[in-house]
Design a protein around this motif. Structure first.
Motif, PDB file in Angstrom:
ATOM      1  N   UNK A  57       0.356  36.754 -12.345  1.00 53.48           N
ATOM      2  CA  UNK A  57       0.525  37.065 -13.565  1.00 53.48           C
ATOM      3  C   UNK A  57       0.262  35.955 -14.633  1.00 53.48           C
ATOM      4  N   UNK A  58       0.666  34.833 -14.003  1.00 52.67           N
ATOM      5  CA  UNK A  58       0.483  33.377 -14.759  1.00 52.67           C
ATOM      6  C   UNK A  58      -0.981  33.058 -14.571  1.00 52.67           C
ATOM      7  N   UNK A  59      -1.898  33.661 -13.908  1.00 52.78           N
ATOM      8  CA  UNK A  59      -3.150  33.436 -13.639  1.00 52.78           C
ATOM      9  C   UNK A  59      -3.284  31.953 -12.821  1.00 52.78           C
ATOM     10  N   UNK A  60      -2.471  32.143 -11.521  1.00 47.59           N
ATOM     11  CA  UNK A  60      -2.467  31.124 -10.742  1.00 47.59           C
ATOM     12  C   UNK A  60      -3.199  31.646  -9.564  1.00 47.59           C
ATOM     13  N   UNK A  61      -4.205  31.156  -9.091  1.00 48.65           N
ATOM     14  CA  UNK A  61      -5.074  31.669  -7.898  1.00 48.65           C
ATOM     15  C   UNK A  61      -4.305  31.641  -6.768  1.00 48.65           C
ATOM     16  N   UNK A  62      -4.426  32.571  -5.848  1.00 45.02           N
ATOM     17  CA  UNK A  62      -3.799  32.395  -4.379  1.00 45.02           C
ATOM     18  C   UNK A  62      -4.811  33.297  -3.558  1.00 45.02           C
ATOM     19  N   UNK A  63      -4.805  33.152  -2.327  1.00 42.80           N
ATOM     20  CA  UNK A  63      -5.352  33.858  -1.210  1.00 42.80           C
ATOM     21  C   UNK A  63      -4.719  34.748  -0.449  1.00 42.80           C
ATOM     22  N   UNK A  64      -5.049  36.073  -0.180  1.00 46.32           N
ATOM     23  CA  UNK A  64      -4.162  36.896   0.812  1.00 46.32           C
ATOM     24  C   UNK A  64      -5.273  37.210   1.901  1.00 46.32           C
ATOM     25  N   UNK A  65      -4.569  37.162   3.170  1.00 49.14           N
ATOM     26  CA  UNK A  65      -5.547  37.505   4.202  1.00 49.14           C
ATOM     27  C   UNK A  65      -4.597  38.401   5.213  1.00 49.14           C
ATOM     28  N   UNK A  66      -5.402  39.232   6.113  1.00 47.68           N
ATOM     29  CA  UNK A  66      -4.415  40.099   7.155  1.00 47.68           C
ATOM     30  C   UNK A  66      -4.984  39.709   8.565  1.00 47.68           C
ATOM     31  N   UNK A  67      -3.881  39.468   9.265  1.00 49.52           N
ATOM     32  CA  UNK A  67      -3.850  39.349  10.748  1.00 49.52           C
ATOM     33  C   UNK A  67      -3.429  40.524  11.555  1.00 49.52           C
ATOM     34  N   UNK A  68      -4.371  40.892  12.402  1.00 48.18           N
ATOM     35  CA  UNK A  68      -3.908  41.975  13.228  1.00 48.18           C
ATOM     36  C   UNK A  68      -3.495  41.327  14.694  1.00 48.18           C
ATOM     37  N   UNK A  69      -2.361  42.040  15.132  1.00 51.12           N
ATOM     38  CA  UNK A  69      -1.875  41.589  16.366  1.00 51.12           C
ATOM     39  C   UNK A  69      -1.499  42.788  17.247  1.00 51.12           C
ATOM     40  N   UNK A  70      -1.677  42.752  18.344  1.00 52.25           N
ATOM     41  CA  UNK A  70      -1.499  43.670  19.401  1.00 52.25           C
ATOM     42  C   UNK A  70      -0.529  43.320  20.460  1.00 52.25           C
ATOM     43  N   UNK A  71       0.800  44.178  20.382  1.00 52.57           N
ATOM     44  CA  UNK A  71       1.838  43.727  21.592  1.00 52.57           C
ATOM     45  C   UNK A  71       1.083  43.850  22.859  1.00 52.57           C
ATOM     46  N   UNK A  72       0.962  42.864  23.725  1.00 56.60           N
ATOM     47  CA  UNK A  72       0.483  43.000  25.090  1.00 56.60           C
ATOM     48  C   UNK A  72       1.406  42.108  25.784  1.00 56.60           C
ATOM     49  N   UNK A  73       1.933  42.421  27.119  1.00 53.84           N
ATOM     50  CA  UNK A  73       1.633  43.758  27.819  1.00 53.84           C
ATOM     51  C   UNK A  73       2.130  44.811  26.851  1.00 53.84           C
ATOM     52  N   UNK A  74       1.719  46.099  27.434  1.00 52.01           N
ATOM     53  CA  UNK A  74       2.372  47.176  26.549  1.00 52.01           C
ATOM     54  C   UNK A  74       3.734  47.376  26.820  1.00 52.01           C
ATOM     55  N   UNK A  75       4.496  48.136  26.321  1.00 51.87           N
ATOM     56  CA  UNK A  75       6.199  48.267  26.497  1.00 51.87           C
ATOM     57  C   UNK A  75       6.267  48.641  28.019  1.00 51.87           C
ATOM     58  N   UNK A  76       7.537  48.641  28.306  1.00 53.66           N
ATOM     59  CA  UNK A  76       7.849  49.206  29.751  1.00 53.66           C
ATOM     60  C   UNK A  76       7.440  50.504  29.755  1.00 53.66           C
ATOM     61  N   UNK A  77       7.351  50.966  31.234  1.00 58.15           N
ATOM     62  CA  UNK A  77       7.219  52.625  31.312  1.00 58.15           C
ATOM     63  C   UNK A  77       8.448  53.443  30.625  1.00 58.15           C
ATOM     64  N   UNK A  78       8.299  54.572  30.417  1.00 54.78           N
ATOM     65  CA  UNK A  78       9.424  55.424  30.122  1.00 54.78           C
ATOM     66  C   UNK A  78      10.030  56.063  31.327  1.00 54.78           C
ATOM     67  N   UNK A  79      10.958  56.854  31.112  1.00 56.54           N
ATOM     68  CA  UNK A  79      11.685  57.360  32.240  1.00 56.54           C
ATOM     69  C   UNK A  79      10.850  58.036  33.160  1.00 56.54           C
ATOM     70  N   UNK A  80       9.781  58.676  32.653  1.00 50.25           N
ATOM     71  CA  UNK A  80       8.987  59.596  33.364  1.00 50.25           C
ATOM     72  C   UNK A  80       7.955  58.886  34.057  1.00 50.25           C
ATOM     73  N   UNK A  81       7.739  57.681  34.041  1.00 51.82           N
ATOM     74  CA  UNK A  81       6.678  56.621  34.351  1.00 51.82           C
ATOM     75  C   UNK A  81       5.648  56.420  33.263  1.00 51.82           C
TER      76      UNK A  81
END
Length: 151
Positions: free
Chosen positions: A47-71
């Motif tokens: 709002x005060x006319x100061x420049x900034x940069x925004x960027x987005x980083x994608x992450x993936x949880x690996x290894x996947x979560x532990x198996x459910x009770x049914x496997x």
């Protein structure tokens, strides 16, 4: 090692392993991300006319979560992290980055509690996580456009 501690006890000087006085210089909340840029970094202005940069980083949880009770195993999930940079010298570098770049990012982490007087569906009415850019390192550039002559 213990001799120094014993001598300080005998002399009446107490030694503490921690301090109750505030030391903001030693406080730290940092997040380390390794992932891919979801889009090219964007230049914005406050709002005060100061420049900034925004960027987005994608992450993936690996290894996947532990198996459910049914496997069965739940799918890995992708999380999108939005980082803000107010550092002019870092912003010059960030402008050159491209979507798909694999990056290592260190960001300061700030959690803001919701404004109780705001609408619960608005951003102000929800808990917000702010990531402020500290460092970035490009681990791998995005694949370039395929050469049509390489068929």
């Amino acid at each position: 090692m213990f001799a120094a501690a014993r001598s300080s006890l005998r002399s009446g000087v107490s030694s503490r392993a921690f301090s109750t006085t505030p030391s903001r210089a030693a406080d730290l909340a940092k997040l380390v991300l390794i992932g891919r840029l979801g889009k090219d970094p964007e230049v914005r202005r406050t709002k005060t006319d100061k420049e900034y940069i925004t960027y987005t980083v994608a992450t993936t949880n690996f290894p996947p979560p532990p198996p459910n009770a049914d496997g069965s195993r739940a799918e890995s999930k992708t999380t999108w992290h939005t980082i803000l940079s107010f550092n002019p010298s870092a912003n010059n570098f960030l402008r050159l980055l491209q979507k798909g770049s694999r990056v290592y990012v260190e960001a300061n982490y700030e959690l803001r509690e919701p404004d109780l007087s705001a609408d619960a569906d608005s951003p102000q009415g929800q808990r917000q996580i702010f990531l402020r850019h500290e460092t970035i390192r490009v681990l791998q550039s995005p694949p370039g456009p395929s050469n049509p002559n390489d068929a």
